[in-house]
Enzyme design. Structure first.
Site, PDB file in Angstrom:
ATOM      1  N   LYS A   1       0.834  -1.212   0.000  1.00  0.00           N
ATOM      2  CA  LYS A   1       0.000   0.000   0.000  1.00  0.00           C
ATOM      3  C   LYS A   1       0.859   1.248   0.000  1.00  0.00           C
ATOM      4  CE  LYS A   1      -1.547   1.704   4.010  1.00  0.00           C
ATOM      5  NZ  LYS A   1      -1.516   3.064   4.549  1.00  0.00           N
ATOM      6  N   ASN A   2       1.822   1.313   0.935  1.00  0.00           N
ATOM      7  CA  ASN A   2       2.563   2.565   1.104  1.00  0.00           C
ATOM      8  C   ASN A   2       3.541   2.849  -0.027  1.00  0.00           C
ATOM      9  OD1 ASN A   2       1.118   3.190   3.309  1.00  0.00           O
ATOM     10  ND2 ASN A   2       2.683   2.621   4.825  1.00  0.00           N
TER      11      ASN A   2
ATOM     12  N   ARG B   1      -3.971  10.933   4.359  1.00  0.00           N
ATOM     13  CA  ARG B   1      -2.839  11.850   4.375  1.00  0.00           C
ATOM     14  C   ARG B   1      -1.947  11.727   3.148  1.00  0.00           C
ATOM     15  NH1 ARG B   1      -1.280  14.092   8.909  1.00  0.00           N
ATOM     16  NH2 ARG B   1       0.819  14.054   8.105  1.00  0.00           N
TER      17      ARG B   1
ATOM     18  N   CYS C   1      -3.989  13.030  13.014  1.00  0.00           N
ATOM     19  CA  CYS C   1      -4.755  11.795  12.836  1.00  0.00           C
ATOM     20  C   CYS C   1      -4.662  10.974  14.118  1.00  0.00           C
ATOM     21  CB  CYS C   1      -4.274  11.013  11.630  1.00  0.00           C
ATOM     22  SG  CYS C   1      -2.693  10.250  11.881  1.00  0.00           S
TER      23      CYS C   1
ATOM     24  N   ARG D   1       1.449  14.647  13.303  1.00  0.00           N
ATOM     25  CA  ARG D   1       1.930  14.424  11.944  1.00  0.00           C
ATOM     26  C   ARG D   1       2.007  15.687  11.072  1.00  0.00           C
ATOM     27  NH1 ARG D   1      -0.486   8.972   9.596  1.00  0.00           N
ATOM     28  NH2 ARG D   1       1.461   8.988   8.441  1.00  0.00           N
ATOM     29  N   PRO D   2       2.890  16.627  11.461  1.00  0.00           N
ATOM     30  CA  PRO D   2       3.055  17.826  10.634  1.00  0.00           C
ATOM     31  C   PRO D   2       3.732  17.520   9.287  1.00  0.00           C
ATOM     32  CG  PRO D   2       4.545  17.867  12.539  1.00  0.00           C
ATOM     33  CD  PRO D   2       3.742  16.607  12.635  1.00  0.00           C
ATOM     34  N   VAL D   3       3.740  18.512   8.388  1.00  0.00           N
ATOM     35  CA  VAL D   3       4.385  18.329   7.076  1.00  0.00           C
ATOM     36  C   VAL D   3       5.454  19.394   6.846  1.00  0.00           C
ATOM     37  CG1 VAL D   3       2.525  17.066   5.917  1.00  0.00           C
ATOM     38  CG2 VAL D   3       2.451  19.569   5.996  1.00  0.00           C
ATOM     39  N   ASP D   4       5.979  19.946   7.959  1.00  0.00           N
ATOM     40  CA  ASP D   4       6.959  21.037   7.835  1.00  0.00           C
ATOM     41  C   ASP D   4       8.201  20.639   7.028  1.00  0.00           C
ATOM     42  OD1 ASP D   4       7.273  19.311  10.065  1.00  0.00           O
ATOM     43  OD2 ASP D   4       8.721  20.654  10.990  1.00  0.00           O
ATOM     44  N   LEU D   5       8.660  19.391   7.185  1.00  0.00           N
ATOM     45  CA  LEU D   5       9.862  18.980   6.443  1.00  0.00           C
ATOM     46  C   LEU D   5       9.598  18.937   4.940  1.00  0.00           C
ATOM     47  CD1 LEU D   5      11.470  16.102   8.566  1.00  0.00           C
ATOM     48  CD2 LEU D   5      11.611  18.566   8.863  1.00  0.00           C
TER      49      LEU D   5
ATOM     50  N   ASP E   1       4.836   0.436  12.004  1.00  0.00           N
ATOM     51  CA  ASP E   1       3.596  -0.117  11.454  1.00  0.00           C
ATOM     52  C   ASP E   1       3.354  -1.570  11.869  1.00  0.00           C
ATOM     53  OD1 ASP E   1       3.004   2.272  10.288  1.00  0.00           O
ATOM     54  OD2 ASP E   1       3.567   1.693   8.261  1.00  0.00           O
TER      55      ASP E   1
ATOM     56  N   ILE F   1       8.434   6.643  16.949  1.00  0.00           N
ATOM     57  CA  ILE F   1       8.126   7.369  15.699  1.00  0.00           C
ATOM     58  C   ILE F   1       6.896   8.271  15.870  1.00  0.00           C
ATOM     59  CG2 ILE F   1       7.688   7.167  13.215  1.00  0.00           C
ATOM     60  CD1 ILE F   1      10.378   5.920  13.974  1.00  0.00           C
TER      61      ILE F   1
ATOM     62  N   ARG G   1      -8.750  -0.278   4.378  1.00  0.00           N
ATOM     63  CA  ARG G   1      -7.838   0.730   3.815  1.00  0.00           C
ATOM     64  C   ARG G   1      -6.488   0.123   3.485  1.00  0.00           C
ATOM     65  NH1 ARG G   1      -7.658   6.312   6.956  1.00  0.00           N
ATOM     66  NH2 ARG G   1      -6.180   6.537   5.271  1.00  0.00           N
TER      67      ARG G   1
HETATM   68  C1  EPZ Z   1       4.791   6.787   6.449  1.00  0.00           C
HETATM   69  O1  EPZ Z   1       4.157   7.896   7.044  1.00  0.00           O
HETATM   70  C2  EPZ Z   1       3.752   5.695   6.351  1.00  0.00           C
HETATM   71  N1  EPZ Z   1       2.616   6.154   5.558  1.00  0.00           N
HETATM   72  C3  EPZ Z   1       3.280   5.314   7.757  1.00  0.00           C
HETATM   73  O2  EPZ Z   1       2.370   4.229   7.629  1.00  0.00           O
HETATM   74  C4  EPZ Z   1       4.476   4.877   8.573  1.00  0.00           C
HETATM   75  O3  EPZ Z   1       4.050   4.620   9.894  1.00  0.00           O
HETATM   76  C5  EPZ Z   1       5.538   5.981   8.586  1.00  0.00           C
HETATM   77  O4  EPZ Z   1       5.897   6.340   7.229  1.00  0.00           O
HETATM   78  C6  EPZ Z   1       6.808   5.591   9.312  1.00  0.00           C
HETATM   79  O5  EPZ Z   1       7.354   4.443   8.735  1.00  0.00           O
HETATM   80  C7  EPZ Z   1       2.671   6.124   4.230  1.00  0.00           C
HETATM   81  O6  EPZ Z   1       3.674   5.752   3.623  1.00  0.00           O
HETATM   82  C8  EPZ Z   1       1.451   6.546   3.499  1.00  0.00           C
HETATM   83  P1  EPZ Z   1       7.178  10.014   8.533  1.00  0.00           P
HETATM   84  P2  EPZ Z   1       4.849   9.329   7.022  1.00  0.00           P
HETATM   85  O7  EPZ Z   1       7.176  11.275   7.732  1.00  0.00           O
HETATM   86  O8  EPZ Z   1       5.620   9.468   5.772  1.00  0.00           O
HETATM   87  C9  EPZ Z   1       7.210  13.430  11.918  1.00  0.00           C
HETATM   88  C10 EPZ Z   1       0.285   3.130   7.836  1.00  0.00           C
HETATM   89  O9  EPZ Z   1      -0.303   2.606   8.803  1.00  0.00           O
HETATM   90  N2  EPZ Z   1       7.205  14.429  10.822  1.00  0.00           N
HETATM   91  O10 EPZ Z   1       8.340   9.095   8.396  1.00  0.00           O
HETATM   92  O11 EPZ Z   1       3.797  10.324   7.312  1.00  0.00           O
HETATM   93  C11 EPZ Z   1       5.932  12.619  11.996  1.00  0.00           C
HETATM   94  O12 EPZ Z   1       4.921  13.296  12.684  1.00  0.00           O
HETATM   95  C12 EPZ Z   1       0.976   4.461   7.987  1.00  0.00           C
HETATM   96  O13 EPZ Z   1       0.351   2.586   6.729  1.00  0.00           O
HETATM   97  C13 EPZ Z   1       7.332  15.768  11.116  1.00  0.00           C
HETATM   98  O14 EPZ Z   1       7.424  16.183  12.277  1.00  0.00           O
HETATM   99  O15 EPZ Z   1       5.833   9.190   8.250  1.00  0.00           O
HETATM  100  C14 EPZ Z   1       6.417  11.353  12.673  1.00  0.00           C
HETATM  101  O16 EPZ Z   1       6.459  11.564  14.057  1.00  0.00           O
HETATM  102  C15 EPZ Z   1       0.756   5.068   9.323  1.00  0.00           C
HETATM  103  N3  EPZ Z   1       7.359  16.668  10.089  1.00  0.00           N
HETATM  104  C16 EPZ Z   1       7.838  11.191  12.145  1.00  0.00           C
HETATM  105  O17 EPZ Z   1       8.216  12.485  11.645  1.00  0.00           O
HETATM  106  C17 EPZ Z   1       7.252  16.273   8.781  1.00  0.00           C
HETATM  107  O18 EPZ Z   1       7.261  17.135   7.882  1.00  0.00           O
HETATM  108  C18 EPZ Z   1       8.009  10.186  11.016  1.00  0.00           C
HETATM  109  O19 EPZ Z   1       6.998  10.393  10.056  1.00  0.00           O
HETATM  110  C19 EPZ Z   1       7.135  14.910   8.488  1.00  0.00           C
HETATM  111  C20 EPZ Z   1       7.115  13.999   9.525  1.00  0.00           C
END
Ligand code: EPZ
Length: 421
Positions: A22-23, A92, A116, A121-125, A306, A328, A398
């Site tokens: 999926k991911n 997301r 969520c 889960r911010p998107v600042d990066l 996950d 995480i 999902r």
């Molecule tokens: C991906 O989410 C996966 N989703 C998640 O799977 C998975 O748990 C996660 O990676 C970690 O492996 C998809 O691929 C669709 P991150 P992602 O950016 O990319 C913080 C599932 O069940 N962060 O690696 O959103 C964030 O809040 C899902 O299939 C920021 O602060 O994860 C988290 O604490 C759930 N700012 C950490 O970093 C940012 O801009 C890692 O998140 C981005 C992230």
């Protein structure tokens, strides 16, 4: 709303085909926006999240044709650069259309996804990466408005911590940049490698995916390609743990051990045998119960967040006491109180859960707030005495393709109870 009724206590014997990831599929779908030629993806899982992204892509002008596990995505022309709140809020990963739209059209307006069930889960990066590549970012009424004059530019981006989504998103956008983009402290997850391989097949110039530094030399245009989605490592790990809970021996067809990282060691330590064969992975449990093992979730190749909920379900009936630390996401123990309703002994203290294994759980009505937590409850139910009703099956739809069919073919007593709405 549909429910699953499970009667536990039956060992699992048979084989389970592992679906496409999926991911990975979600990011590969977003890649179709980068070219006006058809992108043909095979081994695409049939999941609600993939359907939802298909709907968004169709609104953006992508012709999406799905036949079985094959999807042909053709973005001959972009009809809209707006991704509305409704679609991004529900999933997301929809946010990932921003980078490709920005790279191809020079502009995008995409709703901020918001928090969520597992954390803020911010998107600042993501946004900082686009700014480093020369984009202007404005936030307006819950939307990100990103624009760039001409093409995105060369940049060196040092991520302060590992983010899967930001690494993928920056890589997608950088493929069409004017110059080289270097990503440092990049995520190393297998899905990053899958995305890079697909983009390379489309003509992108990417080096280093799977390592901490990725270099992308932008090209003027990408072409179409035919690409097979990698097998789902989380589905693989979850079914391996199902054998750990219920006992038996199951062949996970198409599964790959190398995608599981540290989870392989933890599962073996817990008493599971995992043997790779020509077409998959044979999983069996030695003894009548697994052993307690401590884990800490980490970016790949560490133990995946996950699989944390499923591992907690496995540990709930393991012999001994285990410690499970989540590093995480800040709020990913919502399954602990539900497991406790089935008799599990779990104490949560901040980001650490201590699980004292009990010999047997008891079936109960339960409900989870996210996809992986729901799967944890399914696993617990497979080993429990009596009937468990897992509510809110839409979470599972999902991300786990044909779940009840896959379990039933191995002898599990699982039935979907259709809801009225
Ligand atoms: C991906 O989410 C996966 N989703 C998640 O799977 C998975 O748990 C996660 O990676 C970690 O492996 C998809 O691929 C669709 P991150 P992602 O950016 O990319 C913080 C599932 O069940 N962060 O690696 O959103 C964030 O809040 C899902 O299939 C920021 O602060 O994860 C988290 O604490 C759930 N700012 C950490 O970093 C940012 O801009 C890692 O998140 C981005 C992230």
């Amino acid at each position: 709303m549909d429910k699953l009724a499970i009667i536990g206590g039956r060992p699992l014997f048979g084989d389970i085909p592992i679906s496409g990831a999926k991911n990975s599929a979600l990011k590969l779908f977003a890649a179709s926006l980068l070219t006006d030629k058809p992108l043909i993806l095979t081994n695409v899982p049939k999941l609600a999240d993939v359907d939802m992204l298909s709907r968004l892509l169709a609104e953006l002008g992508v012709d999406v044709v799905r036949e079985g596990d094959r999807a042909t995505l053709t973005a001959a022309a972009i009809a809209s650069t707006l991704a509305p709140y409704d679609l991004v809020r529900k999933m997301r990963a929809s946010f990932n259309v921003l980078g490709p739209l920005l790279a191809r059209e020079g502009k995008a307006k995409v709703s901020l996804p918001g928090g969520c069930a597992i954390g803020a889960r911010p998107v600042d990066l993501h946004l900082k990466a686009f700014e480093a590549m020369g984009a202007s970012i404005e936030l307006d009424e819950g939307y990100v408005i990103a624009t760039v004059d001409g093409r995105l530019k060369s940049a060196r981006i040092d991520f302060p911590f590992v983010s899967v989504g930001a690494t993928e998103h920056a890589m997608l956008a950088a493929t069409l940049a004017d110059g080289e983009v270097e990503l440092n402290n990049a995520a190393c997850e297998p899905e990053i490698v899958d995305l890079a391989n697909c983009l390379i097949a489309m003509g992108a110039r990417i080096e280093g995916a799977g390592g901490q530094t990725i270099r992308i030399a932008g090209v003027e245009a990408l072409s179409g390609a035919t690409y097979e989605v990698m097998p789902d490592r989380i589905e693989t790990g979850a079914y391996a743990m199902a054998v750990g809970v219920a006992g038996g021996e199951v062949t996970l067809r198409n599964a790959r051990l190398d995608l599981l990282g540290a989870a392989v060691g933890s599962l073996r330590e817990a008493g599971l045998s995992l043997e790779e064969t020509g077409d998959g992975l044979v999983v069996s449990r030695a003894g009548s119960r697994c052993r307690a093992v401590d884990i800490v979730t980490k970016p790949f190749p560490g133990f995946p967040t996950d699989l944390q909920a499923q591992f907690m379900a496995l540990m709930a009936t393991a012999d001994g006491t285990s410690s499970i630390r989540e590093t995480i996401f800040e709020n990913r123990f919502m399954h602990a109180p539900e497991l406790a309703r089935m008799g599990a002994k779990i104490a949560v203290n901040g980001q650490t859960a201590t699980v004292a294994g009990v010999a047997r759980l008891k079936g109960a009505p339960v409900m989870a707030t996210d996809l992986r937590a729901s799967m944890g409850l399914i696993l617990a139910a497979l080993g429990a005495e009596g009937q468990t009703i897992v509510n809110r099956v839409y979470h599972l739809d999902r991300g786990f393709e044909r779940l009840e069919e896959k379990l039933a073919r191995c002898g599990a007593l699982v039935e979907r109870v259709r809801g009225d709405d």
